[in-house]
Design a protein around this motif. Structure first.
Motif, PDB file in Angstrom:
ATOM      1  N   GLU A   1      36.810  52.220  47.278  1.00  0.00           N
ATOM      2  CA  GLU A   1      35.977  51.021  47.394  1.00  0.00           C
ATOM      3  C   GLU A   1      35.529  50.534  46.015  1.00  0.00           C
ATOM      4  O   GLU A   1      35.459  49.332  45.774  1.00  0.00           O
ATOM      5  CB  GLU A   1      34.750  51.288  48.272  1.00  0.00           C
ATOM      6  CG  GLU A   1      35.069  51.502  49.745  1.00  0.00           C
ATOM      7  CD  GLU A   1      35.547  52.927  50.029  1.00  0.00           C
ATOM      8  OE1 GLU A   1      35.276  53.843  49.221  1.00  0.00           O
ATOM      9  OE2 GLU A   1      36.219  53.108  51.061  1.00  0.00           O
TER      10      GLU A   1
ATOM     11  N   ALA B   1      38.442  48.636  44.525  1.00  0.00           N
ATOM     12  CA  ALA B   1      38.581  47.307  45.120  1.00  0.00           C
ATOM     13  C   ALA B   1      37.520  46.359  44.577  1.00  0.00           C
ATOM     14  O   ALA B   1      37.799  45.186  44.282  1.00  0.00           O
ATOM     15  CB  ALA B   1      38.485  47.403  46.643  1.00  0.00           C
ATOM     16  N   GLU B   2      36.296  46.841  44.380  1.00  0.00           N
ATOM     17  CA  GLU B   2      35.221  46.005  43.837  1.00  0.00           C
ATOM     18  C   GLU B   2      35.480  45.653  42.373  1.00  0.00           C
ATOM     19  O   GLU B   2      35.204  44.532  41.944  1.00  0.00           O
ATOM     20  CB  GLU B   2      33.883  46.723  43.979  1.00  0.00           C
ATOM     21  CG  GLU B   2      32.705  45.943  43.463  1.00  0.00           C
ATOM     22  CD  GLU B   2      32.426  44.671  44.246  1.00  0.00           C
ATOM     23  OE1 GLU B   2      31.754  43.787  43.693  1.00  0.00           O
ATOM     24  OE2 GLU B   2      32.868  44.557  45.400  1.00  0.00           O
TER      25      GLU B   2
ATOM     26  N   VAL C   1      38.392  45.244  41.004  1.00  0.00           N
ATOM     27  CA  VAL C   1      39.418  44.201  41.032  1.00  0.00           C
ATOM     28  C   VAL C   1      38.786  42.867  41.404  1.00  0.00           C
ATOM     29  O   VAL C   1      39.064  41.833  40.779  1.00  0.00           O
ATOM     30  CB  VAL C   1      40.553  44.580  42.007  1.00  0.00           C
ATOM     31  CG1 VAL C   1      41.505  43.415  42.222  1.00  0.00           C
ATOM     32  CG2 VAL C   1      41.299  45.791  41.490  1.00  0.00           C
ATOM     33  N   ARG C   2      37.890  42.864  42.398  1.00  0.00           N
ATOM     34  CA  ARG C   2      37.221  41.612  42.789  1.00  0.00           C
ATOM     35  C   ARG C   2      36.356  41.061  41.662  1.00  0.00           C
ATOM     36  O   ARG C   2      36.292  39.856  41.451  1.00  0.00           O
ATOM     37  CB  ARG C   2      36.369  41.835  44.035  1.00  0.00           C
ATOM     38  CG  ARG C   2      37.147  41.762  45.328  1.00  0.00           C
ATOM     39  CD  ARG C   2      36.224  41.709  46.527  1.00  0.00           C
ATOM     40  NE  ARG C   2      35.436  42.910  46.707  1.00  0.00           N
ATOM     41  CZ  ARG C   2      35.819  43.993  47.361  1.00  0.00           C
ATOM     42  NH1 ARG C   2      37.017  44.010  47.912  1.00  0.00           N
ATOM     43  NH2 ARG C   2      35.050  45.033  47.479  1.00  0.00           N
ATOM     44  N   LEU C   3      35.675  41.930  40.928  1.00  0.00           N
ATOM     45  CA  LEU C   3      34.803  41.478  39.841  1.00  0.00           C
ATOM     46  C   LEU C   3      35.581  40.779  38.735  1.00  0.00           C
ATOM     47  O   LEU C   3      35.072  39.863  38.093  1.00  0.00           O
ATOM     48  CB  LEU C   3      34.041  42.664  39.236  1.00  0.00           C
ATOM     49  CG  LEU C   3      32.886  43.207  40.052  1.00  0.00           C
ATOM     50  CD1 LEU C   3      32.371  44.506  39.422  1.00  0.00           C
ATOM     51  CD2 LEU C   3      31.773  42.193  40.154  1.00  0.00           C
ATOM     52  N   HIS C   4      36.799  41.232  38.476  1.00  0.00           N
ATOM     53  CA  HIS C   4      37.579  40.678  37.368  1.00  0.00           C
ATOM     54  C   HIS C   4      38.636  39.672  37.829  1.00  0.00           C
ATOM     55  O   HIS C   4      39.502  39.280  37.047  1.00  0.00           O
ATOM     56  CB  HIS C   4      38.229  41.816  36.574  1.00  0.00           C
ATOM     57  CG  HIS C   4      37.208  42.628  35.847  1.00  0.00           C
ATOM     58  ND1 HIS C   4      36.604  43.720  36.398  1.00  0.00           N
ATOM     59  CD2 HIS C   4      36.654  42.464  34.628  1.00  0.00           C
ATOM     60  CE1 HIS C   4      35.729  44.210  35.538  1.00  0.00           C
ATOM     61  NE2 HIS C   4      35.747  43.466  34.463  1.00  0.00           N
ATOM     62  N   GLU C   5      38.547  39.251  39.075  1.00  0.00           N
ATOM     63  CA  GLU C   5      39.497  38.273  39.592  1.00  0.00           C
ATOM     64  C   GLU C   5      39.163  36.893  39.045  1.00  0.00           C
ATOM     65  O   GLU C   5      38.001  36.528  38.915  1.00  0.00           O
ATOM     66  CB  GLU C   5      39.400  38.254  41.116  1.00  0.00           C
ATOM     67  CG  GLU C   5      40.338  37.313  41.794  1.00  0.00           C
ATOM     68  CD  GLU C   5      40.208  37.420  43.302  1.00  0.00           C
ATOM     69  OE1 GLU C   5      39.909  36.397  43.921  1.00  0.00           O
ATOM     70  OE2 GLU C   5      40.375  38.526  43.830  1.00  0.00           O
ATOM     71  N   GLU C   6      40.189  36.129  38.697  1.00  0.00           N
ATOM     72  CA  GLU C   6      40.009  34.762  38.223  1.00  0.00           C
ATOM     73  C   GLU C   6      40.756  33.826  39.138  1.00  0.00           C
ATOM     74  O   GLU C   6      41.907  34.059  39.477  1.00  0.00           O
ATOM     75  CB  GLU C   6      40.531  34.610  36.795  1.00  0.00           C
ATOM     76  CG  GLU C   6      39.683  35.324  35.780  1.00  0.00           C
ATOM     77  CD  GLU C   6      40.088  34.978  34.371  1.00  0.00           C
ATOM     78  OE1 GLU C   6      40.650  33.891  34.159  1.00  0.00           O
ATOM     79  OE2 GLU C   6      39.859  35.804  33.496  1.00  0.00           O
ATOM     80  N   ARG C   7      40.085  32.772  39.532  1.00  0.00           N
ATOM     81  CA  ARG C   7      40.681  31.754  40.385  1.00  0.00           C
ATOM     82  C   ARG C   7      41.241  30.637  39.521  1.00  0.00           C
ATOM     83  O   ARG C   7      40.695  30.337  38.461  1.00  0.00           O
ATOM     84  CB  ARG C   7      39.631  31.169  41.330  1.00  0.00           C
ATOM     85  CG  ARG C   7      39.073  32.179  42.299  1.00  0.00           C
ATOM     86  CD  ARG C   7      40.091  32.442  43.343  1.00  0.00           C
ATOM     87  NE  ARG C   7      39.556  33.380  44.328  1.00  0.00           N
ATOM     88  CZ  ARG C   7      40.238  33.754  45.365  1.00  0.00           C
ATOM     89  NH1 ARG C   7      41.456  33.307  45.541  1.00  0.00           N
ATOM     90  NH2 ARG C   7      39.725  34.591  46.219  1.00  0.00           N
TER      91      ARG C   7
END
Length: 126
Positions: free
Chosen positions: A61, A64-65, A67-73
């Motif tokens: 977990e 996964a968090e 990865v979500r924190l460093h995700e760029e849209r």
């Protein structure tokens, strides 16, 4: 060699399986970065982690968090932007790339000049 996050600890019937804790080196391998980066971000409190004694440990977990924190849209393209007024962002949210470039203060003669010293090291007068 099995994937890094596919291992399970043996558990008895009826027992809740123990959470699998991963070392920073394993997280770094999964993220494609260095173990130093993972430990540094955990020490600064920038990524979720668990401390066991003096060691940093991570769960699936946590990964996964991270990865979500460093995700760029992707940015919206100008041609598909709505026709209404553009939303204003607070000054603190703007980055250097979105700010207008600073005016240059280069001398007009084309020669470089040395800057005056920021502080005087010794209080002597020449």
């Amino acid at each position: 060699m099995p994937p890094v996050f596919a291992r399970r600890l043996p558990s008895a019937e009826g027992r809740v399986p123990l959470p699998c804790l991963y070392r920073p080196e394993e997280i770094a391998e999964a993220l494609g970065c260095s173990a130093w980066w993972v430990k540094d971000r955990a020490r600064r409190g920038l990524i979720p982690h668990t401390r066991v004694g003096r060691a940093y440990r991570f769960t699936a977990e946590h990964l996964a968090e991270i990865v979500r924190l460093h995700e760029e849209r992707p940015n919206r393209s100008v041609s598909r932007a709505p026709a209404g007024p553009a939303p204003t962002t607070p000054p603190a949210a703007r980055t250097r790339a979105t700010q207008s470039p600073r005016p240059t203060t280069a001398p007009t003669t084309g020669r470089l000049r040395a800057r005056p010293p920021r502080r005087i090291q010794y209080e002597t007068v020449a």
